[in-house]
Design a protein around this motif. Structure first.
Motif, PDB file in Angstrom:
ATOM      1  N   CYS A  47       0.825  -1.199   0.000  1.00 38.61           N
ATOM      2  CA  CYS A  47       0.000   0.000   0.000  1.00 38.61           C
ATOM      3  C   CYS A  47       0.867   1.260   0.000  1.00 38.61           C
ATOM      4  CB  CYS A  47      -0.939  -0.001   1.204  1.00 38.61           C
ATOM      5  SG  CYS A  47      -2.050   1.425   1.256  1.00 38.61           S
ATOM      6  N   ILE A  48       1.908   1.273   0.827  1.00 36.47           N
ATOM      7  CA  ILE A  48       2.783   2.445   0.909  1.00 36.47           C
ATOM      8  C   ILE A  48       3.494   2.681  -0.419  1.00 36.47           C
ATOM      9  CG2 ILE A  48       4.875   3.355   2.001  1.00 36.47           C
ATOM     10  CD1 ILE A  48       3.891   2.047   4.625  1.00 36.47           C
ATOM     11  N   VAL A  49       3.953   1.614  -1.067  1.00 36.07           N
ATOM     12  CA  VAL A  49       4.642   1.750  -2.350  1.00 36.07           C
ATOM     13  C   VAL A  49       3.693   2.299  -3.420  1.00 36.07           C
ATOM     14  CG1 VAL A  49       5.710   0.451  -4.246  1.00 36.07           C
ATOM     15  CG2 VAL A  49       6.398   0.011  -1.876  1.00 36.07           C
ATOM     16  N   GLN A  50       2.465   1.813  -3.453  1.00 34.21           N
ATOM     17  CA  GLN A  50       1.517   2.209  -4.492  1.00 34.21           C
ATOM     18  C   GLN A  50       0.819   3.538  -4.224  1.00 34.21           C
ATOM     19  OE1 GLN A  50      -1.208  -1.037  -5.026  1.00 34.21           O
ATOM     20  NE2 GLN A  50       0.373  -2.432  -5.793  1.00 34.21           N
ATOM     21  N   GLY A  98       1.388   5.703  -1.129  1.00 32.85           N
ATOM     22  CA  GLY A  98       2.013   6.618  -0.189  1.00 32.85           C
ATOM     23  C   GLY A  98       1.563   6.343   1.235  1.00 32.85           C
ATOM     24  N   GLU A  99       2.374   6.783   2.191  1.00 33.52           N
ATOM     25  CA  GLU A  99       2.124   6.480   3.597  1.00 33.52           C
ATOM     26  C   GLU A  99       0.827   7.089   4.108  1.00 33.52           C
ATOM     27  OE1 GLU A  99       4.420   7.082   7.854  1.00 33.52           O
ATOM     28  OE2 GLU A  99       5.571   7.162   5.993  1.00 33.52           O
ATOM     29  N   ASP A 100       0.480   8.291   3.658  1.00 31.42           N
ATOM     30  CA  ASP A 100      -0.721   8.965   4.157  1.00 31.42           C
ATOM     31  C   ASP A 100      -2.004   8.208   3.831  1.00 31.42           C
ATOM     32  OD1 ASP A 100       0.835  10.968   5.201  1.00 31.42           O
ATOM     33  OD2 ASP A 100       0.643  12.253   3.424  1.00 31.42           O
ATOM     34  N   ALA A 101      -2.024   7.483   2.714  1.00 34.43           N
ATOM     35  CA  ALA A 101      -3.227   6.773   2.294  1.00 34.43           C
ATOM     36  C   ALA A 101      -3.339   5.369   2.909  1.00 34.43           C
ATOM     37  CB  ALA A 101      -3.243   6.657   0.769  1.00 34.43           C
ATOM     38  N   CYS A 102      -2.354   4.981   3.699  1.00 36.47           N
ATOM     39  CA  CYS A 102      -2.310   3.594   4.176  1.00 36.47           C
ATOM     40  C   CYS A 102      -2.372   3.470   5.692  1.00 36.47           C
ATOM     41  CB  CYS A 102      -1.042   2.925   3.659  1.00 36.47           C
ATOM     42  SG  CYS A 102      -0.955   2.915   1.860  1.00 36.47           S
ATOM     43  N   SER A 103      -2.938   4.433   6.349  1.00 36.52           N
ATOM     44  CA  SER A 103      -2.966   4.399   7.814  1.00 36.52           C
ATOM     45  C   SER A 103      -3.713   3.178   8.345  1.00 36.52           C
ATOM     46  CB  SER A 103      -3.563   5.689   8.373  1.00 36.52           C
ATOM     47  OG  SER A 103      -4.885   5.847   7.917  1.00 36.52           O
TER      48      SER A 103
END
Length: 80
Positions: free
Chosen positions: A53-56, A58-63
């Motif tokens: 999720c983070i790779v695709q 970004g970190e903000d969208a994967c909390s």
């Protein structure tokens, strides 16, 4: 722990005396919160989902996946 000595015609044996179980195993396991695995090997399923999720996205969208992985790690005994 007490020792029980039993004598045999050939030699004397010292054996630990058996005491009734008073829930000590349960108490010890609840006090033992040390993880049984390394953090890198714990929770591979949530780790994979989190990382993808983070790779695709970004970190903000994967909390959601980040928190799910943290919850899993805590359940495994890690203090994060």
């Amino acid at each position: 722990m007490g020792w029980l000595v039993t004598e045999n015609t050939s030699s004397a044996l010292a054996l630990p005396a058996v005491q009734p179980n008073q829930g000590s195993a349960v108490a010890n396991s609840s006090l033992d919160t040390k993880p049984k695995k390394k953090i890198c090997c714990a929770c591979p399923d949530t780790k994979k989902l989190r990382d993808e999720c983070i790779v695709q996205h970004g970190e903000d969208a994967c909390s959601k996946w980040i928190e799910a992985h943290k919850t899993c790690l805590r359940a495994e005994g890690f203090n994060i």
